[in-house]
Design an enzyme around this catalytic site. Structure first.
Site, PDB file in Angstrom:
ATOM      1  N   SER A 134       0.828  -1.198   0.000  1.00  0.00           N
ATOM      2  CA  SER A 134       0.000   0.000   0.000  1.00  0.00           C
ATOM      3  C   SER A 134       0.874   1.264   0.000  1.00  0.00           C
ATOM      4  O   SER A 134       1.709   1.428  -0.888  1.00  0.00           O
ATOM      5  CB  SER A 134      -0.977  -0.044   1.169  1.00  0.00           C
ATOM      6  OG  SER A 134      -2.027   0.855   0.993  1.00  0.00           O
ATOM      7  N   ASP A 194      -7.947  -5.691  -6.396  1.00  0.00           N
ATOM      8  CA  ASP A 194      -7.807  -4.450  -5.636  1.00  0.00           C
ATOM      9  C   ASP A 194      -8.064  -3.259  -6.553  1.00  0.00           C
ATOM     10  O   ASP A 194      -7.510  -3.188  -7.644  1.00  0.00           O
ATOM     11  CB  ASP A 194      -6.399  -4.358  -5.044  1.00  0.00           C
ATOM     12  CG  ASP A 194      -6.166  -3.050  -4.296  1.00  0.00           C
ATOM     13  OD1 ASP A 194      -7.120  -2.522  -3.708  1.00  0.00           O
ATOM     14  OD2 ASP A 194      -5.022  -2.575  -4.308  1.00  0.00           O
ATOM     15  N   CYS A 247      -5.143   0.376  -5.175  1.00  0.00           N
ATOM     16  CA  CYS A 247      -3.761   0.336  -5.708  1.00  0.00           C
ATOM     17  C   CYS A 247      -3.708  -0.797  -6.720  1.00  0.00           C
ATOM     18  O   CYS A 247      -2.998  -1.789  -6.545  1.00  0.00           O
ATOM     19  CB  CYS A 247      -2.741   0.124  -4.603  1.00  0.00           C
ATOM     20  SG  CYS A 247      -2.617   1.490  -3.422  1.00  0.00           S
ATOM     21  N   HIS A 277      -6.260  -6.339  -2.111  1.00  0.00           N
ATOM     22  CA  HIS A 277      -5.190  -5.440  -1.691  1.00  0.00           C
ATOM     23  C   HIS A 277      -4.144  -6.144  -0.831  1.00  0.00           C
ATOM     24  O   HIS A 277      -2.962  -5.825  -0.916  1.00  0.00           O
ATOM     25  CB  HIS A 277      -5.821  -4.282  -0.901  1.00  0.00           C
ATOM     26  CG  HIS A 277      -4.903  -3.163  -0.583  1.00  0.00           C
ATOM     27  ND1 HIS A 277      -4.421  -2.290  -1.534  1.00  0.00           N
ATOM     28  CD2 HIS A 277      -4.377  -2.752   0.603  1.00  0.00           C
ATOM     29  CE1 HIS A 277      -3.646  -1.390  -0.955  1.00  0.00           C
ATOM     30  NE2 HIS A 277      -3.595  -1.645   0.338  1.00  0.00           N
TER      31      HIS A 277
END
Length: 511
Positions: free
Chosen positions: A233, A421, A424, A478
């Protein structure tokens, strides 16, 4: 562009951002959108994003230790062994795996302010000294690495009855693993001086480098091992800057030489200009928005790109304007998808929340756990809005710029991303990796994709050339180690052994 021209451009960007945030703007966000999705100031947005993870943080300003805390010389590491009395079977599983009592060798905590507020936990199942040292950084900015420790790739998970159960795919099986709560104010890390609040990657990297120097001074044997930096992240910002700081320290013969071999970023934010532009494309490809919605949202992309260019790499006030403008793109998509989990678009959010990590705070607030950690009355903060806000000028900076020099020095780089995800997403990450200027760019771009197989099944798609690899992970959002724990462990084993594309690769864990 002179100061006056920059000021005019900045004012223009803010006006565009204000217009884009208005319900009457060309995006025409649904009037029925939940209140929490309406445009707000960055601090309110920070609190909402964090609460969406069900973490319910307190406002974490730099805090003082309790009166009884022992002082230690600055720059030193204070450690204490952890007695894991919370294991589900009272230590039986631990004894079977370690051949010891319920104190796990190599499992320590350092909740002191003497290494710039870093709080750490480390472990290596089996205690093998030859396997690499791997440090993990969670993003946010301002989210504790204990999230990964207990929900992703650490040795244990937290059961609902607050006992610890073994993670069969913990990364401690293939590495000596370190988790760090940073920047200062995250997790149990703290400082008694508000000047220790961090606003940029340079100061964060200096803190992490100082921590490593203290760690390897205390544990010189491990300094000889291969060293890897990992995380996910917002760590897409932390990791390249930290790797560059370690590389610089080695070149300048600062302190203990750190045997840096590579770094890996999972579903990270690294090159905002490219990654924000990919939001509408990813959302359209995945059926999250219509073509008409795509066309409207895409109109803000050129302004976002210009704003990021104005921000550059310096972290000036123009970066705040870029944050506001560019997040209109993501915010618009987030409003359209409603109750979908933007960390994993296959899943709905549970009520107004997306994930339930509440057991983490319950566990770390147990009196027995706090006594074992030696944290006194320091409040644990899963994700800190204060840290988040302090890093707003850093958010839109491009951290890709330092990676080519590391590649030219033959430091391995792995960028991986779960395919479901949104925030990102793999598409934006793939684009910046392919766009990066380095001596191997042409060969990397033209290299063929190969299946990444685990147990004879395709777990992802891999593209590699020289020290650079990109891996799109199937059936993951993610947090890849949480969604695909076995594939994530195999990825770590093969990558650190230099055989990422070879499913038959084995590591020698002998002493």
């Amino acid at each position: 562009m002179g100061p006056a021209a920059q000021a005019r451009a900045l004012l223009g960007l803010l006006l565009v951002a204000a217009a884009a945030a208005s319900p009457e703007n060309f995006l025409r966000l649904p009037s029925s959108a939940p209140r929490q999705l309406a445009p707000r100031f960055p601090r309110s947005d920070a609190v909402d994003l964090i609460r969406a993870l069900n973490l319910h943080p307190a406002d974490a300003s730099p805090r003082r230790p309790s009166a009884g805390d022992a002082a230690a010389p600055a720059g030193t590491l204070v450690e204490r062994p952890l007695r894991l009395a919370s294991l589900a079977d009272g230590g039986g599983a631990l004894a079977r795996r370690w051949g010891t009592s319920a104190t796990a060798p190599g499992t320590t905590a350092s909740p002191t302010p003497t290494t710039q507020g870093c709080s750490t936990s480390s472990s290596s199942r089996g205690g093998a000294r030859r396997i690499p040292v791997v440090i993990w950084l969670t993003g946010g900015p301002g989210c504790s690495s204990e999230l990964a420790l207990f929900y992703e790739n650490g040795p244990f998970h937290i059961a609902d009855n607050m006992s610890l159960v073994w993670n069969d795919f913990g990364w401690d099986q293939a590495s000596n693993l370190i988790y760090v709560d940073q920047p200062t104010g995250t997790g149990f890390s703290y400082s008694s001086d508000s000047r220790d609040t961090r606003h940029n990657e340079a100061s964060i990297s200096d803190d992490l480098y100082a921590f490593l120097q203290a760690f390897f001074t205390e544990h010189p044997t491990y300094a000889k091992n291969d060293f890897y930096i990992t995380g996910e992240s917002y760590a897409g910002h932390y990791i390249p800057a930290f790797a560059s700081r370690v590389h610089q320290g080695n070149k300048n013969n600062e302190g203990i030489h750190i045997n840096l071999k590579g770094f890996a970023i999972g579903n990270g934010l690294t090159d905002p200009a490219i990654q924000y532009k990919a939001y509408p494309d990813y959302a359209l490809d995945m059926g999250l928005i219509t073509k008409a919605q795509y066309n409207k949202i895409s109109k803000i992309v050129p302004t976002c790109e210009f704003a990021v260019k104005l921000c550059g790499t310096s972290g000036t006030v123009s970066c705040l304007a870029a944050y506001v403008v560019c997040n209109t793109i993501f915010g618009s998509i987030r409003t359209i998808i409603g109750s979908k989990n933007y960390y994993d678009i296959r899943k709905p959010c549970v009520g107004s929340l997306c994930y339930d990590f509440s057991n983490l705070e319950k566990f770390l607030n147990l009196k027995s756990v706090r006594e074992s950690l030696g944290v006194g009355d320091i409040e644990f903060v899963s994700c800190s809005p204060t840290v988040y806000q302090a890093m707003l000028l850093d958010w839109m900076r491009n951290l890709e710029v330092g990676i080519p020099d590391l590649l030219e020095s033959d430091i391995k780089v792995l960028i991986y991303a779960g395919e479901y995800d949104l925030i990102c997403n793999w598409l934006g990450n793939s684009r910046w990796v392919n766009s990066m200027e380095w001596s191997g760019k042409e060969a990397f771009v033209s290299s063929s994709e190969k299946p990444f197989t685990v147990d004879g099944k395709e777990a992802g798609v891999l593209k590699s050339h020289g020290p650079l690899s990109f891996l799109k992970v199937h059936d993951a959002g993610h947090m890849v180690p949480m969604d695909q724990p076995k594939a994530a462990l195999e990825m770590l084993k093969r990558w650190t052994s230099g055989n990422l594309s070879d499913p038959s690769s084995k590591l020698d864990f002998t002493m």
